[in-house]
Design a protein around this motif. Structure first.
Motif, PDB file in Angstrom:
ATOM      1  N   GLN A  30      12.450  37.041  29.250  1.00 37.26           N
ATOM      2  CA  GLN A  30      13.571  36.106  29.293  1.00 37.26           C
ATOM      3  C   GLN A  30      14.043  35.740  27.884  1.00 37.26           C
ATOM      4  O   GLN A  30      15.242  35.654  27.627  1.00 37.26           O
ATOM      5  N   ALA A  31      13.116  35.587  26.944  1.00 36.83           N
ATOM      6  CA  ALA A  31      13.482  35.292  25.557  1.00 36.83           C
ATOM      7  C   ALA A  31      14.256  36.458  24.948  1.00 36.83           C
ATOM      8  O   ALA A  31      15.249  36.255  24.238  1.00 36.83           O
ATOM      9  N   LYS A  32      13.842  37.674  25.247  1.00 41.57           N
ATOM     10  CA  LYS A  32      14.536  38.853  24.725  1.00 41.57           C
ATOM     11  C   LYS A  32      15.923  38.995  25.342  1.00 41.57           C
ATOM     12  O   LYS A  32      16.858  39.426  24.672  1.00 41.57           O
ATOM     13  N   MET A  33      16.074  38.600  26.600  1.00 38.29           N
ATOM     14  CA  MET A  33      17.409  38.630  27.215  1.00 38.29           C
ATOM     15  C   MET A  33      18.318  37.600  26.545  1.00 38.29           C
ATOM     16  O   MET A  33      19.459  37.902  26.216  1.00 38.29           O
ATOM     17  N   ARG A  34      17.797  36.396  26.322  1.00 37.58           N
ATOM     18  CA  ARG A  34      18.599  35.357  25.667  1.00 37.58           C
ATOM     19  C   ARG A  34      19.000  35.777  24.252  1.00 37.58           C
ATOM     20  O   ARG A  34      20.085  35.463  23.784  1.00 37.58           O
ATOM     21  N   ALA A  35      18.113  36.506  23.568  1.00 40.50           N
ATOM     22  CA  ALA A  35      18.384  36.959  22.201  1.00 40.50           C
ATOM     23  C   ALA A  35      19.270  38.208  22.164  1.00 40.50           C
ATOM     24  O   ALA A  35      19.654  38.657  21.090  1.00 40.50           O
ATOM     25  N   GLY A  36      19.570  38.770  23.329  1.00 36.67           N
ATOM     26  CA  GLY A  36      20.407  39.964  23.383  1.00 36.67           C
ATOM     27  C   GLY A  36      19.657  41.255  23.131  1.00 36.67           C
ATOM     28  O   GLY A  36      20.274  42.308  22.964  1.00 36.67           O
ATOM     29  N   ILE A  38      17.481  42.578  25.326  1.00 35.86           N
ATOM     30  CA  ILE A  38      17.541  43.265  26.616  1.00 35.86           C
ATOM     31  C   ILE A  38      18.932  43.017  27.162  1.00 35.86           C
ATOM     32  O   ILE A  38      19.374  41.873  27.267  1.00 35.86           O
ATOM     33  N   THR A  39      19.627  44.083  27.465  1.00 36.47           N
ATOM     34  CA  THR A  39      20.976  43.976  28.001  1.00 36.47           C
ATOM     35  C   THR A  39      21.023  44.612  29.381  1.00 36.47           C
ATOM     36  O   THR A  39      20.127  45.382  29.753  1.00 36.47           O
ATOM     37  N   SER A  40      22.067  44.296  30.132  1.00 39.70           N
ATOM     38  CA  SER A  40      22.178  44.851  31.482  1.00 39.70           C
ATOM     39  C   SER A  40      23.615  45.235  31.777  1.00 39.70           C
ATOM     40  O   SER A  40      24.550  44.707  31.171  1.00 39.70           O
ATOM     41  N   ARG A  41      23.746  46.158  32.721  1.00 39.42           N
ATOM     42  CA  ARG A  41      25.061  46.614  33.190  1.00 39.42           C
ATOM     43  C   ARG A  41      24.968  46.861  34.686  1.00 39.42           C
ATOM     44  O   ARG A  41      23.907  47.178  35.206  1.00 39.42           O
ATOM     45  N   CYS A  42      26.105  46.756  35.330  1.00 38.39           N
ATOM     46  CA  CYS A  42      26.205  47.059  36.753  1.00 38.39           C
ATOM     47  C   CYS A  42      27.361  48.036  36.944  1.00 38.39           C
ATOM     48  O   CYS A  42      28.459  47.793  36.455  1.00 38.39           O
ATOM     49  N   ALA A  43      27.091  49.131  37.638  1.00 36.71           N
ATOM     50  CA  ALA A  43      28.131  50.110  37.948  1.00 36.71           C
ATOM     51  C   ALA A  43      28.260  50.195  39.464  1.00 36.71           C
ATOM     52  O   ALA A  43      27.263  50.195  40.189  1.00 36.71           O
ATOM     53  N   THR A  44      29.495  50.265  39.933  1.00 34.98           N
ATOM     54  CA  THR A  44      29.780  50.350  41.361  1.00 34.98           C
ATOM     55  C   THR A  44      29.978  51.802  41.754  1.00 34.98           C
ATOM     56  O   THR A  44      30.740  52.528  41.109  1.00 34.98           O
ATOM     57  N   GLY A  45      29.293  52.222  42.803  1.00 34.89           N
ATOM     58  CA  GLY A  45      29.415  53.602  43.268  1.00 34.89           C
ATOM     59  C   GLY A  45      30.782  53.871  43.881  1.00 34.89           C
ATOM     60  O   GLY A  45      31.392  52.987  44.488  1.00 34.89           O
ATOM     61  N   PHE A  57      19.045  48.114  32.901  1.00 33.10           N
ATOM     62  CA  PHE A  57      18.543  47.200  31.885  1.00 33.10           C
ATOM     63  C   PHE A  57      18.085  48.039  30.700  1.00 33.10           C
ATOM     64  O   PHE A  57      17.299  48.968  30.869  1.00 33.10           O
ATOM     65  N   HIS A  58      18.584  47.715  29.500  1.00 33.36           N
ATOM     66  CA  HIS A  58      18.238  48.447  28.281  1.00 33.36           C
ATOM     67  C   HIS A  58      17.383  47.576  27.381  1.00 33.36           C
ATOM     68  O   HIS A  58      17.706  46.407  27.160  1.00 33.36           O
ATOM     69  N   TYR A  59      16.320  48.170  26.856  1.00 29.59           N
ATOM     70  CA  TYR A  59      15.470  47.497  25.873  1.00 29.59           C
ATOM     71  C   TYR A  59      14.937  48.561  24.924  1.00 29.59           C
ATOM     72  O   TYR A  59      14.278  49.506  25.356  1.00 29.59           O
ATOM     73  N   ARG A  62      14.425  52.303  25.836  1.00 31.10           N
ATOM     74  CA  ARG A  62      14.163  52.492  27.270  1.00 31.10           C
ATOM     75  C   ARG A  62      15.269  51.893  28.129  1.00 31.10           C
ATOM     76  O   ARG A  62      15.935  50.946  27.741  1.00 31.10           O
ATOM     77  N   ALA A  63      15.417  52.468  29.311  1.00 32.58           N
ATOM     78  CA  ALA A  63      16.387  51.960  30.279  1.00 32.58           C
ATOM     79  C   ALA A  63      15.750  51.985  31.664  1.00 32.58           C
ATOM     80  O   ALA A  63      15.231  53.014  32.101  1.00 32.58           O
ATOM     81  N   LEU A  64      15.779  50.842  32.333  1.00 33.97           N
ATOM     82  CA  LEU A  64      15.358  50.741  33.728  1.00 33.97           C
ATOM     83  C   LEU A  64      16.618  50.850  34.573  1.00 33.97           C
ATOM     84  O   LEU A  64      17.554  50.074  34.387  1.00 33.97           O
ATOM     85  N   ARG A  65      16.652  51.819  35.489  1.00 32.85           N
ATOM     86  CA  ARG A  65      17.809  52.008  36.357  1.00 32.85           C
ATOM     87  C   ARG A  65      17.393  51.763  37.811  1.00 32.85           C
ATOM     88  O   ARG A  65      16.488  52.411  38.315  1.00 32.85           O
ATOM     89  N   LEU A  66      18.084  50.817  38.427  1.00 34.96           N
ATOM     90  CA  LEU A  66      17.856  50.506  39.839  1.00 34.96           C
ATOM     91  C   LEU A  66      19.109  50.896  40.613  1.00 34.96           C
ATOM     92  O   LEU A  66      20.221  50.548  40.213  1.00 34.96           O
TER      93      LEU A  66
END
Length: 94
Positions: A30-36, A38-45, A57-59, A62-66
């Motif tokens: 959560q601290a890393k998200m607030r500091a920018g 960890i970033t996130s994006r949402c794409a619509t199919g 989610f990018h850090y 690395r990227a976590l893709r759901l």
């Protein structure tokens, strides 16, 4: 809370899911998200992927893709490192 909830077209992802993917504790994530950090994006199919959404989610490198449906059910998740998929797993029951 389920891993992903949808309310009024907005997604909320369980912090434990993201933290675990990046080997962080929840407070650190959560601290890393607030500091920018960890970033996130949402794409619509579209087309054959209509009704699905890719939450990324990018850090660092690395990227976590759901991939989730409109109700928030996680259909798949994958971790990429330096643009290469390192592991992929179908969601439980999926």
């Amino acid at each position: 809370m389920t891993q992903v909830t949808v309310k009024a077209g907005e997604f909320t992802v369980d912090a434990d899911l993201v933290a675990a993917a990046f080997a962080l504790d929840q407070a650190g994530m959560q601290a890393k998200m607030r500091a920018g950090e960890i970033t996130s994006r949402c794409a619509t199919g579209i087309g054959e992927d209509e009704g699905r959404f890719q939450l990324t989610f990018h850090y660092q490198t690395r990227a976590l893709r759901l991939i989730v449906d409109g109700s928030g059910t996680v259909l798949s998740k994958a971790m990429e490192v330096n643009g290469r998929r390192r592991r992929a797993a179908a969601a439980p029951g999926g």
